[in-house]
Design a protein around this motif. Structure first.
Motif, PDB file in Angstrom:
ATOM      1  N   UNK A 481       0.830  -1.212   0.000  1.00  0.00           N
ATOM      2  CA  UNK A 481       0.000   0.000   0.000  1.00  0.00           C
ATOM      3  C   UNK A 481       0.863   1.261   0.000  1.00  0.00           C
ATOM      4  N   UNK A 482       1.964   1.227   0.715  1.00  0.00           N
ATOM      5  CA  UNK A 482       2.853   2.385   0.729  1.00  0.00           C
ATOM      6  C   UNK A 482       3.492   2.608  -0.649  1.00  0.00           C
ATOM      7  N   UNK A 483       3.816   1.511  -1.347  1.00  0.00           N
ATOM      8  CA  UNK A 483       4.399   1.669  -2.689  1.00  0.00           C
ATOM      9  C   UNK A 483       3.413   2.345  -3.632  1.00  0.00           C
ATOM     10  N   UNK A 484       2.141   1.976  -3.537  1.00  0.00           N
ATOM     11  CA  UNK A 484       1.143   2.612  -4.402  1.00  0.00           C
ATOM     12  C   UNK A 484       0.964   4.090  -4.033  1.00  0.00           C
ATOM     13  N   UNK A 485       1.027   4.403  -2.752  1.00  0.00           N
ATOM     14  CA  UNK A 485       0.921   5.803  -2.345  1.00  0.00           C
ATOM     15  C   UNK A 485       2.132   6.605  -2.820  1.00  0.00           C
ATOM     16  N   UNK A 486       3.316   5.989  -2.765  1.00  0.00           N
ATOM     17  CA  UNK A 486       4.515   6.665  -3.271  1.00  0.00           C
ATOM     18  C   UNK A 486       4.430   6.866  -4.785  1.00  0.00           C
ATOM     19  N   UNK A 487       3.803   5.914  -5.462  1.00  0.00           N
ATOM     20  CA  UNK A 487       3.597   6.084  -6.904  1.00  0.00           C
ATOM     21  C   UNK A 487       2.646   7.247  -7.161  1.00  0.00           C
ATOM     22  N   UNK A 488       1.647   7.395  -6.300  1.00  0.00           N
ATOM     23  CA  UNK A 488       0.727   8.518  -6.447  1.00  0.00           C
ATOM     24  C   UNK A 488       1.427   9.854  -6.281  1.00  0.00           C
ATOM     25  N   UNK A 489       2.425   9.910  -5.403  1.00  0.00           N
ATOM     26  CA  UNK A 489       3.189  11.151  -5.233  1.00  0.00           C
ATOM     27  C   UNK A 489       3.852  11.535  -6.548  1.00  0.00           C
ATOM     28  N   UNK A 490       4.359  10.539  -7.279  1.00  0.00           N
ATOM     29  CA  UNK A 490       5.043  10.810  -8.543  1.00  0.00           C
ATOM     30  C   UNK A 490       4.045  11.109  -9.657  1.00  0.00           C
ATOM     31  N   UNK A 491       2.908  10.444  -9.632  1.00  0.00           N
ATOM     32  CA  UNK A 491       1.937  10.636 -10.712  1.00  0.00           C
ATOM     33  C   UNK A 491       1.113  11.898 -10.537  1.00  0.00           C
ATOM     34  N   UNK A 492       0.732  12.211  -9.294  1.00  0.00           N
ATOM     35  CA  UNK A 492      -0.228  13.295  -9.078  1.00  0.00           C
ATOM     36  C   UNK A 492       0.246  14.381  -8.120  1.00  0.00           C
ATOM     37  N   UNK A 493       1.345  14.146  -7.403  1.00  0.00           N
ATOM     38  CA  UNK A 493       1.730  15.079  -6.349  1.00  0.00           C
ATOM     39  C   UNK A 493       3.026  15.806  -6.602  1.00  0.00           C
ATOM     40  N   UNK A 494       3.819  15.940  -5.542  1.00  0.00           N
ATOM     41  CA  UNK A 494       5.038  16.755  -5.598  1.00  0.00           C
ATOM     42  C   UNK A 494       6.149  16.117  -6.401  1.00  0.00           C
ATOM     43  N   UNK A 495       6.046  14.822  -6.712  1.00  0.00           N
ATOM     44  CA  UNK A 495       7.159  14.125  -7.368  1.00  0.00           C
ATOM     45  C   UNK A 495       6.990  13.895  -8.853  1.00  0.00           C
ATOM     46  N   UNK A 496       6.171  14.697  -9.545  1.00  0.00           N
ATOM     47  CA  UNK A 496       5.928  14.478 -10.969  1.00  0.00           C
ATOM     48  C   UNK A 496       7.201  14.454 -11.809  1.00  0.00           C
ATOM     49  N   UNK A 497       8.206  15.293 -11.532  1.00  0.00           N
ATOM     50  CA  UNK A 497       9.434  15.226 -12.342  1.00  0.00           C
ATOM     51  C   UNK A 497      10.203  13.919 -12.199  1.00  0.00           C
ATOM     52  N   UNK A 498       9.797  13.047 -11.271  1.00  0.00           N
ATOM     53  CA  UNK A 498      10.491  11.767 -11.088  1.00  0.00           C
ATOM     54  C   UNK A 498       9.874  10.654 -11.927  1.00  0.00           C
ATOM     55  N   UNK A 499       8.945  10.968 -12.807  1.00  0.00           N
ATOM     56  CA  UNK A 499       8.329   9.945 -13.663  1.00  0.00           C
ATOM     57  C   UNK A 499       9.344   9.413 -14.670  1.00  0.00           C
ATOM     58  N   UNK A 500       9.277   8.101 -14.920  1.00  0.00           N
ATOM     59  CA  UNK A 500      10.170   7.438 -15.860  1.00  0.00           C
ATOM     60  C   UNK A 500       9.403   7.071 -17.124  1.00  0.00           C
ATOM     61  N   UNK A 501      10.127   6.737 -18.153  1.00  0.00           N
ATOM     62  CA  UNK A 501       9.528   6.334 -19.419  1.00  0.00           C
ATOM     63  C   UNK A 501       9.601   4.816 -19.548  1.00  0.00           C
ATOM     64  N   UNK A 502       8.481   4.155 -19.425  1.00  0.00           N
ATOM     65  CA  UNK A 502       8.443   2.698 -19.520  1.00  0.00           C
ATOM     66  C   UNK A 502       8.543   1.994 -18.194  1.00  0.00           C
ATOM     67  N   UNK A 503       8.783   2.746 -17.134  1.00  0.00           N
ATOM     68  CA  UNK A 503       8.893   2.159 -15.803  1.00  0.00           C
ATOM     69  C   UNK A 503       8.056   2.982 -14.820  1.00  0.00           C
ATOM     70  N   UNK A 582       7.375  -2.037 -17.275  1.00  0.00           N
ATOM     71  CA  UNK A 582       6.128  -2.436 -16.634  1.00  0.00           C
ATOM     72  C   UNK A 582       4.982  -1.485 -16.967  1.00  0.00           C
ATOM     73  N   UNK A 583       5.277  -0.405 -17.699  1.00  0.00           N
ATOM     74  CA  UNK A 583       4.234   0.473 -18.216  1.00  0.00           C
ATOM     75  C   UNK A 583       4.587   0.819 -19.656  1.00  0.00           C
ATOM     76  N   UNK A 584       3.645   1.417 -20.363  1.00  0.00           N
ATOM     77  CA  UNK A 584       3.859   1.737 -21.779  1.00  0.00           C
ATOM     78  C   UNK A 584       4.976   2.768 -21.936  1.00  0.00           C
TER      79      UNK A 584
END
Length: 769
Positions: A481-503, A582-584
């Motif tokens: 559950x914490x991993x999914x919340x950390x993913x939400x930080x990158x997708x929707x919150x303060x960590x958007x610049x940490x998004x990867x391409x394909x991962x 693991x993602x497009x």
């Protein structure tokens, strides 16, 4: 009658001659006894000095390999030049001629003309001219054909990749002893046992032969570092340093399933092949020796503890109260541009809400919360195989103040190392098991044969059995559950610049304010930007921590400074390791309208408890590097950690376009600031009084405990003056007039104790110093 008298005369003459020869024989025998028996050892030693030469042969130092058995530190042979001073007639001329060739480095004081001449004059039968010279220098000296000049092969430490992992490896001095990093930590294993060569010569200095005692080579060590991953991390850090112009930067990459460190990059750095040109500051391993206040990144601990205790779920609702909470009289605000109310728990983390994190910690309670903090590895040394590690700053729970649970939940009142931080997110990534970090491969069994490469392969299983020191911190479900919340930080919150391409990726940003050494207050211009994350989220392989100290670019937030560095290095490392996407994979595109970044806010409030870090600052163990290696008072920056380059800080605020201007009490008040007084801030009369007091202690007068003066109600400048006059150091919290102090007035404390004073600016005194 004459004949009878002649016979005794001849007999007397005979006996006189016999007596003479007997005396002569006794003298000869005595002299021989004196030389052959009494002074036998002395003459044997003199003969050996004249007829034999003894050379100590340094052993071949063990090699430091990366995990793929690429040499990171190796030993080669080089020529060293020595002289027989007794064979040199004009020593001054010889020194001048030799120095003109061997003195290639202006900073090398051992090979200049004066030093060579001094060694030739003081040495009896042996004197070094220059050690471990290049082949060109050796050839030029050989071409001179000088009498009394000889050559000896010696081992020389070489670092093929120059600056790669310099602070981890350390360097070797002229005597082949390790002076930093792993070279120093494992000196006894790497050095080996020296050998000896005994060489005989005749009266004409011709070599007659030699006997030897072979040296025993040192043990080679295999590091967990992957040279290629280390290169990628250092290149990304170099680019970030050039862009942000930060004072220093650190990147740590860890295998989440073993705890092994795959890369540890620090900038600025040095070249261990030219260690004489470096400084103590460049040798420091910031990943283990410095601490900083983590700010928002530490909120992961509060959320993990609450979810693991079954007190909340990610989709439960939490009231963030419009971004403000009062905790035992202390008002704590969220980001001035964001005033969220009742939201899901996962969104509170995505928006980096202070109120949300504090409520998580309050649900858990301070005792349980403290247990989780310690279980994640904070407040104790990790045991990594590198020298100079500190445990960080974390007070026992029985020394917490009433508001400490709220401060610690948002990353205040605690000092951590980058290595501790990356181990925390690794624990979440691997399913909730804390694995002590290591930078050395497990020792091979005796007789296991030659070293074998162990390339890193992305796997999804923990070692069985678990290594020593490993333990479960949170449940497998909580970790997921914490991993999914950390993913939400990158997708929707303060960590958007940490998004990867394909991962997929997840993590948390942080922005900590530093202390301005000139004012001893939290600076509005100096910060520490950080990001700690994992990738891929669905099947984690690596954990990465990025810490940038005092960035000076367009932005200083972890969102803008450290998160992009994570994205760059994590993308390259995953592709290098061949980790499946693991993602497009998306095509690069240009956004029509740039989104306004969401920034975290853990601002220090003026109502901070003055006892917050008093115990931690004055209660470090004697062997902790934060206490043992204090800089000079006039140069030591004021920080909650006491470290020279990483200051304890706080999460910074960025006001939104509609935010109301903050009051001076809100913008300048700090929390747990260790403000070292500077002599320049103290009037001359007070400085003179302090010097006189110090001089009394210096000549041996019995040192007495000092009485803490009353400082409440005094302006900031007066607080500094009175404290200095009392012989005490002061730590300021906030600005304006002193409102509280710790310890209380009249308390007797030892000399050197740092007292804490909280100041605040009243409405009537705004704008007045």
């Amino acid at each position: 009658m004459n004949a009878s008298r002649a016979v005794p005369l001849r007999a007397a003459r005979f006996w006189l001659i016999c007596l003479f020869f007997a005396a002569w024989a006794v003298c000869i025998a005595g002299r021989l006894f004196w030389l052959q028996v009494v002074r036998h050892r002395e003459f044997v030693e003199r003969a050996q000095k004249q007829q034999q030469r003894t050379f100590e042969i340094a052993p071949r130092r063990g090699v430091l390999y990366d995990r793929n058995l690429r040499e990171l530190a190796m030993t080669v042979q080089a020529d060293s030049i020595y002289a027989e001073p007794t064979e040199i007639d004009d020593k001054r001329s010889a020194a001048q001629t030799l120095a003109a060739i061997v003195h290639t480095d202006p900073e090398d004081s051992l090979t200049n003309e004066a030093q060579i001449e001094q060694r030739l004059n003081t040495g009896r039968s042996f004197a070094w001219v220059a050690r471990r010279v290049s082949s060109d220098v050796a050839a030029k000296v050989k071409a001179l054909g000088m009498k009394g000049i000889y050559f000896q092969k010696e081992f020389q430490r070489v670092y093929p990749d120059n600056r790669i992992a310099a602070q981890v490896l350390g360097y070797v001095g002229a005597d082949d002893s390790g002076l930093g990093g792993l070279e120093q930590k494992f000196e006894s294993k790497l050095h080996g046992v020296p050998g000896r060569v005994y060489t005989a010569m005749d009266a004409r200095r011709h070599w007659l032969g030699s006997t030897e005692r072979d040296p025993e080579p040192g043990q080679s060590l295999v590091l967990t570092i992957d040279e290629n991953i280390q290169f990628l991390a250092e290149r990304a850090l170099d680019n970030a340093m050039a862009t942000t112009r930060a004072d220093n930067g650190t990147i740590v990459i860890q295998d989440v399933h073993t705890g092994q460190i795959l890369a540890l990059a620090i900038r600025p750095t040095f070249n261990p092949n030219q260690a004489r040109h470096t400084t103590a500051a460049l040798l420091k391993n910031h990943a283990v020796s410095d601490v900083y206040e983590p700010g928002s990144v530490f909120k992961l601990v509060a959320y993990a503890a609450a979810i693991d205790q079954g007190l909340v779920k990610p989709d439960d609702m939490v009231d963030c109260q419009g971004g403000s909470i009062t905790l035992f009289g202390r008002v704590i605000h969220d980001n001035q541009g964001e005033h969220i109310g009742v939201v899901p728990v996962h969104r509170a983390l995505e928006e980096s809400s202070d109120v949300g994190a504090i409520k998580m910690a309050l649900k858990v309670g301070q005792d349980k919360f403290s247990q989780y903090i310690h279980s994640f590895g904070f407040g104790s040394r990790t045991g990594v195989e590198m020298p100079g590690e500190t445990r960080g700053l974390l007070r026992p729970v029985n020394k917490w103040q009433m508001t400490s649970i709220g401060s610690i939940a948002i990353g205040q009142e605690v000092g951590v190392t980058p290595l501790q931080m990356v181990s925390m997110v690794s624990t979440i990534a691997n399913g909730g098991i804390y694995l002590p970090p290591h930078i050395l491969m497990p020792a091979q069994a005796e007789g296991a044969g030659p070293l074998r490469p162990e390339p890193f392969r992305a796997g999804g299983e923990l070692p069985d059995p678990l290594p020593a020191g490993a333990h479960r911190v949170i449940s497998t479900m909580t970790a997921a559950e914490m991993r999914k919340m950390m993913e939400g930080v990158v997708l929707y919150g303060t960590g958007k610049p940490a998004q990867l391409n394909g991962y997929s990726s997840g993590g948390k940003t942080g922005t900590a304010q530093k202390v301005d050494p000139a004012t001893h207050l939290y600076s509005k211009t100096m910060h520490i930007a950080s990001f700690a994350g994992i990738a891929p989220v669905n099947n984690p392989v690596i954990a990465v921590a990025v810490i940038m100290d005092n960035p000076k670019g367009a932005s200083y937030y972890g969102t803008a400074v450290s998160a992009p560095v994570f994205a760059s290095v994590a993308q390259q490392v995953l592709e290098y390791l061949g980790v499946p996407h693991d993602i497009d994979v998306r095509e690069p595109k240009t956004r029509e309208k740039p989104e306004k970044p969401v920034v975290e806010d853990d601002s220090q409030d003026s109502d901070a408890d003055v006892n917050a870090l008093f115990a931690a600052v004055n209660d470090l163990p004697a062997d902790d590097p934060l206490r043992a290696a204090q800089p000079a008072p006039a140069q030591r920056p004021a920080s909650a950690s006491g470290a020279s380059s990483a200051a304890a800080g706080k999460e910074a605020t960025e006001a939104g376009p509609d935010a109301e201007p903050a009051t001076p009490a809100q913008t300048e008040a700090g929390h747990a600031v260790v403000a070292q007084k500077t002599p320049a801030a103290v009037p001359p009369a007070v400085q003179e009084a302090t010097r006189k007091e110090d001089s009394v202690v210096a000549v041996g007068v019995e040192q007495r405990n000092l009485k803490v003066p009353s400082l409440v109600g005094l302006p900031l400048r007066k607080v500094i003056e009175v404290s200095a006059a009392a012989g005490l150091e002061v730590q300021m919290i906030g600005n304006g007039t002193a409102r509280e102090q710790a310890p209380a007035p009249g308390t007797m404390v030892a000399k050197g104790t740092q007292i804490v004073v909280k100041c605040a600016v009243s409405r009537a005194s705004e704008g007045v110093d």
